[in-house]
Scaffold this motif. Structure first.
Motif, PDB file in Angstrom:
ATOM      1  N   ALA A 189       0.828  -1.218   0.000  1.00  0.00           N
ATOM      2  CA  ALA A 189       0.000   0.000   0.000  1.00  0.00           C
ATOM      3  C   ALA A 189       0.858   1.263   0.000  1.00  0.00           C
ATOM      4  O   ALA A 189       0.373   2.352  -0.327  1.00  0.00           O
ATOM      5  N   PHE A 190       2.116   1.137   0.359  1.00  0.00           N
ATOM      6  CA  PHE A 190       3.041   2.282   0.347  1.00  0.00           C
ATOM      7  C   PHE A 190       3.112   2.920  -1.037  1.00  0.00           C
ATOM      8  O   PHE A 190       3.230   4.138  -1.177  1.00  0.00           O
ATOM      9  N   ALA A 191       3.018   2.080  -2.087  1.00  0.00           N
ATOM     10  CA  ALA A 191       3.148   2.585  -3.457  1.00  0.00           C
ATOM     11  C   ALA A 191       2.104   3.672  -3.725  1.00  0.00           C
ATOM     12  O   ALA A 191       2.420   4.713  -4.288  1.00  0.00           O
ATOM     13  N   LYS A 192       0.892   3.430  -3.308  1.00  0.00           N
ATOM     14  CA  LYS A 192      -0.173   4.372  -3.631  1.00  0.00           C
ATOM     15  C   LYS A 192      -0.327   5.444  -2.551  1.00  0.00           C
ATOM     16  O   LYS A 192      -0.447   6.623  -2.865  1.00  0.00           O
ATOM     17  N   ASP A 193      -0.306   5.039  -1.308  1.00  0.00           N
ATOM     18  CA  ASP A 193      -0.700   5.967  -0.246  1.00  0.00           C
ATOM     19  C   ASP A 193       0.449   6.465   0.620  1.00  0.00           C
ATOM     20  O   ASP A 193       0.220   7.255   1.534  1.00  0.00           O
ATOM     21  N   GLY A 194       1.649   6.013   0.317  1.00  0.00           N
ATOM     22  CA  GLY A 194       2.800   6.570   1.021  1.00  0.00           C
ATOM     23  C   GLY A 194       2.924   6.093   2.452  1.00  0.00           C
ATOM     24  O   GLY A 194       2.277   5.131   2.873  1.00  0.00           O
ATOM     25  N   ALA A 195       3.755   6.795   3.194  1.00  0.00           N
ATOM     26  CA  ALA A 195       4.116   6.349   4.543  1.00  0.00           C
ATOM     27  C   ALA A 195       2.903   6.225   5.455  1.00  0.00           C
ATOM     28  O   ALA A 195       2.884   5.408   6.381  1.00  0.00           O
ATOM     29  N   ARG A 196       1.847   7.004   5.184  1.00  0.00           N
ATOM     30  CA  ARG A 196       0.699   6.932   6.095  1.00  0.00           C
ATOM     31  C   ARG A 196      -0.058   5.605   5.958  1.00  0.00           C
ATOM     32  O   ARG A 196      -0.896   5.276   6.798  1.00  0.00           O
ATOM     33  N   ALA A 197       0.245   4.858   4.880  1.00  0.00           N
ATOM     34  CA  ALA A 197      -0.415   3.562   4.706  1.00  0.00           C
ATOM     35  C   ALA A 197       0.244   2.469   5.545  1.00  0.00           C
ATOM     36  O   ALA A 197      -0.261   1.351   5.632  1.00  0.00           O
ATOM     37  N   LEU A 198       1.360   2.791   6.160  1.00  0.00           N
ATOM     38  CA  LEU A 198       2.057   1.774   6.951  1.00  0.00           C
ATOM     39  C   LEU A 198       1.316   1.530   8.268  1.00  0.00           C
ATOM     40  O   LEU A 198       0.681   2.436   8.797  1.00  0.00           O
ATOM     41  N   PRO A 199       1.412   0.306   8.779  1.00  0.00           N
ATOM     42  CA  PRO A 199       0.674  -0.017  10.010  1.00  0.00           C
ATOM     43  C   PRO A 199       1.241   0.643  11.263  1.00  0.00           C
ATOM     44  O   PRO A 199       0.635   0.578  12.321  1.00  0.00           O
ATOM     45  N   GLY A 200       2.379   1.271  11.146  1.00  0.00           N
ATOM     46  CA  GLY A 200       2.984   1.952  12.286  1.00  0.00           C
ATOM     47  C   GLY A 200       4.083   2.845  11.749  1.00  0.00           C
ATOM     48  O   GLY A 200       4.272   2.949  10.533  1.00  0.00           O
ATOM     49  N   ALA A 201       4.815   3.487  12.661  1.00  0.00           N
ATOM     50  CA  ALA A 201       5.905   4.346  12.217  1.00  0.00           C
ATOM     51  C   ALA A 201       7.034   3.478  11.672  1.00  0.00           C
ATOM     52  O   ALA A 201       7.508   2.572  12.365  1.00  0.00           O
ATOM     53  N   PRO A 202       7.470   3.723  10.426  1.00  0.00           N
ATOM     54  CA  PRO A 202       8.512   2.876   9.847  1.00  0.00           C
ATOM     55  C   PRO A 202       9.832   3.011  10.606  1.00  0.00           C
ATOM     56  O   PRO A 202      10.160   4.084  11.104  1.00  0.00           O
ATOM     57  N   ARG A 203      10.551   1.905  10.666  1.00  0.00           N
ATOM     58  CA  ARG A 203      11.838   1.903  11.363  1.00  0.00           C
ATOM     59  C   ARG A 203      12.861   1.118  10.549  1.00  0.00           C
ATOM     60  O   ARG A 203      12.551   0.039  10.040  1.00  0.00           O
ATOM     61  N   LEU A 204      14.062   1.673  10.445  1.00  0.00           N
ATOM     62  CA  LEU A 204      15.163   0.894   9.873  1.00  0.00           C
ATOM     63  C   LEU A 204      16.338   0.972  10.827  1.00  0.00           C
ATOM     64  O   LEU A 204      16.441   1.911  11.609  1.00  0.00           O
ATOM     65  N   TYR A 205      17.203  -0.016  10.733  1.00  0.00           N
ATOM     66  CA  TYR A 205      18.240  -0.202  11.749  1.00  0.00           C
ATOM     67  C   TYR A 205      19.602  -0.248  11.083  1.00  0.00           C
ATOM     68  O   TYR A 205      19.831  -1.030  10.167  1.00  0.00           O
ATOM     69  N   ALA A 206      20.468   0.637  11.538  1.00  0.00           N
ATOM     70  CA  ALA A 206      21.840   0.654  11.032  1.00  0.00           C
ATOM     71  C   ALA A 206      22.718   1.000  12.217  1.00  0.00           C
ATOM     72  O   ALA A 206      22.245   1.571  13.200  1.00  0.00           O
ATOM     73  N   SER A 207      23.995   0.696  12.127  1.00  0.00           N
ATOM     74  CA  SER A 207      24.828   0.947  13.296  1.00  0.00           C
ATOM     75  C   SER A 207      25.143   2.433  13.411  1.00  0.00           C
ATOM     76  O   SER A 207      25.033   3.194  12.451  1.00  0.00           O
ATOM     77  N   ALA A 208      25.524   2.820  14.604  1.00  0.00           N
ATOM     78  CA  ALA A 208      25.887   4.217  14.859  1.00  0.00           C
ATOM     79  C   ALA A 208      27.043   4.648  13.960  1.00  0.00           C
ATOM     80  O   ALA A 208      27.212   5.841  13.706  1.00  0.00           O
ATOM     81  N   ASP A 209      27.833   3.691  13.460  1.00  0.00           N
ATOM     82  CA  ASP A 209      28.947   4.023  12.574  1.00  0.00           C
ATOM     83  C   ASP A 209      28.593   3.856  11.097  1.00  0.00           C
ATOM     84  O   ASP A 209      29.474   3.892  10.241  1.00  0.00           O
ATOM     85  N   SER A 210      27.315   3.656  10.804  1.00  0.00           N
ATOM     86  CA  SER A 210      26.915   3.502   9.403  1.00  0.00           C
ATOM     87  C   SER A 210      27.028   4.842   8.686  1.00  0.00           C
ATOM     88  O   SER A 210      27.257   5.884   9.311  1.00  0.00           O
ATOM     89  N   HIS A 211      26.819   4.818   7.381  1.00  0.00           N
ATOM     90  CA  HIS A 211      26.918   6.051   6.591  1.00  0.00           C
ATOM     91  C   HIS A 211      25.630   6.859   6.764  1.00  0.00           C
ATOM     92  O   HIS A 211      24.547   6.378   6.466  1.00  0.00           O
TER      93      HIS A 211
END
Ligand SMILES: *Cc1c(COP(=O)(O)O)cnc(C)c1O
Length: 473
Positions: A178-200
């Motif tokens: 549903a993200f394709a049509k309705d964007g971030a608000r279509a997600l079931p919760g606040a999106p989260r991604l995980y990278a290390s503190a030393d990531s780019h």
């Protein structure tokens, strides 16, 4: 600034300048090649760092009011000189810098060829050869990394940042159609991604640009050695799930920009499998290690990634910019970037780059990697990364012998170091950079200020390592 030259007095008519006759074309090429050869061959004698001010550059540029055409010889000479004087020289053998290589000459030639033929890679039908060359390279590099051969997909990007953006868009579209049509608000919760503190930290800009917001990026703490702490990741992830957020993707960095550390990729792949998360590996610089049989094991786990970022304009030494985005889901890319218009030529749905990536008009970025690979072979690249890795080991050893403390335990040639008394290393870097003898930088590794030296130039020799060590004493 030189405006007159003895070789050519009058400017060329505009149309003849846009396409000179063969004699003049050759003359311009020979003159340009002469300037560039003097630059390339003279690079080791120049200071690595330019001694220019913005004021001097602007004064120089103010003379270019573009009111009238100028004679070519004078402009070529002046413009090359301006660029040479106002650039940090990655062509210098003692540029121990960020991941900016001395450019591979076949790559330089390839850029010239690409610019001359000027293929438009938006659609397959406009540039079948260039599109197929890039596809061939994507499959070759993906194969070196051990991605499943049948499904390797992807494309060239402007660089690692675009490739990382592509990964997030793909992962989100796949997890939440549903993200394709309705964007971030279509997600079931606040999106989260995980990278290390030393990531780019392009991840922050990417999260901003996608509308997820910068708080979507969870910068997971490191383990004391610059690698992502997987226990800390599991904890943050559990907290986010409990709070009703929508975890999407875990990023393993294979060769952090600051210290060349490699996150525990296999453990991250296991966790992503258990948690049904997209596993992205950002191997912008370190991915080149896949060329070497000896170094490839450092990247173990990359073959399980759902997507990989790699930059040919870093360790593979082609001129900027040439990033690669690799994945195993061509349909997912199409779902993420599809669009049809009245004016674009009818496409080959599975192959048109403009329906599979962020860019529309698209330069042939892969050709410089193609030509370099064809000329030096896979073994040539293996020798390049192995030679620089040995030089990194040598630098480490010599630093320890001369009283420095090396702090980052990576097999790759980025060396972070400081004095055992913890004294501030910044003045040392400043002194060396200002002297023009070498270029190195400072960063922070696990809370400690350190000097950072990366062997990145194929022009670096063991003597240059010794020169650096001497300059540091
Ligand atoms: C350099 C780098 C990037 C960004 O790549 P660009 O080519 O500069 O856009 C991303 N990730 C890592 C680990 C990098 O070293």
């Amino acid at each position: 600034m030189a405006t007159d030259t003895p070789t050519e007095e009058a400017p060329v008519d505009w149309l003849a300048a846009l396409l000179p006759d063969p004699t003049r074309r050759r003359q311009w090429l020979i003159e340009t090649a002469g300037h560039l050869d003097r630059f390339v061959d003279g690079a080791p004698q120049r200071p690595v760092t330019p001694a220019v001010t913005a004021q001097a550059l602007r004064h120089h540029l103010a003379a270019y009011d573009f009111a009238d055409p100028r004679p070519a010889s004078a402009v070529l000479a002046d413009a090359v000189e301006l660029m040479v004087k106002g650039t940090v020289h990655t062509n210098h053998p003692r540029y121990f810098g960020l991941f900016n290589p001395a450019p591979a000459y076949p790559g330089v030639l390839a850029d010239f060829i690409t610019a001359t033929i000027n293929p438009q890679l938006a659609v397959w039908s406009h540039a079948p050869a260039a599109v197929e060359i890039e596809r061939h390279l994507i499959r070759f590099i993906g194969g070196l990394m051990g991605l499943p051969r049948e499904t390797i997909a992807g494309h060239f990007t402007s660089g690692g940042a675009e490739a990382n953006l592509t990964a997030l868009l793909l992962a989100t579209t796949r997890a939440f159609p549903a993200f394709a049509k309705d964007g971030a608000r279509a997600l079931p919760g606040a999106p989260r991604l995980y990278a290390s503190a030393d990531s780019h930290l392009a991840w922050l800009k990417i999260a901003h640009a996608t509308g997820f917001g910068r708080s979507a990026v969870r910068l997971v703490s490191t383990d004391g050695s610059g690698r992502m702490d997987v226990a800390a990741l599991a904890k943050v992830l559990a907290e986010d799930r409990a709070a009703g957020h929508a975890p999407l993707m875990v990023v393993g960095t294979a060769g952090t920009t600051g210290s060349g550390m490699i996150d525990p990729l296999t453990t991250l792949a296991d966790l992503c499998e258990r948690e049904s998360l997209h596993f992205h590996v950002d191997a912008a610089w370190g991915g080149a290690a896949a060329f070497s049989d000896g170094l490839r094991p450092c990247l173990a786990g990359i073959e399980r990634a759902g997507s990989v970022t790699m930059d040919a304009h870093k360790w593979l030494a082609v001129p900027m910019g040439a990033g690669l985005f690799l994945c195993n889901d061509n349909d997912g890319l199409y779902e993420t970037f599809r669009v049809s218009t009245q004016y674009m030529p009818e496409g080959v749905a599975a192959l048109d780059p403009y329906t599979h990536g962020m860019q529309w008009s698209r330069r042939g970025m892969g050709f410089k990697l193609f030509l370099t690979l064809a000329l030096i072979g896979r073994a040539g690249y293996a020798a390049l990364v192995e030679t620089q890795t040995r030089q990194g080991d040598r630098l480490r050893r010599r630093l320890v012998e001369t009283g420095w403390r090396v702090v980052n335990p990576t097999p790759l040639p980025v060396v972070c170091f400081n004095r055992p008394d913890g004294s501030d290393p910044a003045p040392v870097a400043q002194r060396i950079v200002e002297s023009g003898a070498a270029w190195l930088s400072t960063t922070v590794f696990e809370g400690q200020p350190v000097l950072r030296a990366c062997v990145i130039s194929h022009r670096t020799r063991d003597e240059d390592i010794e020169e650096l060590v001497k300059a540091l004493s």
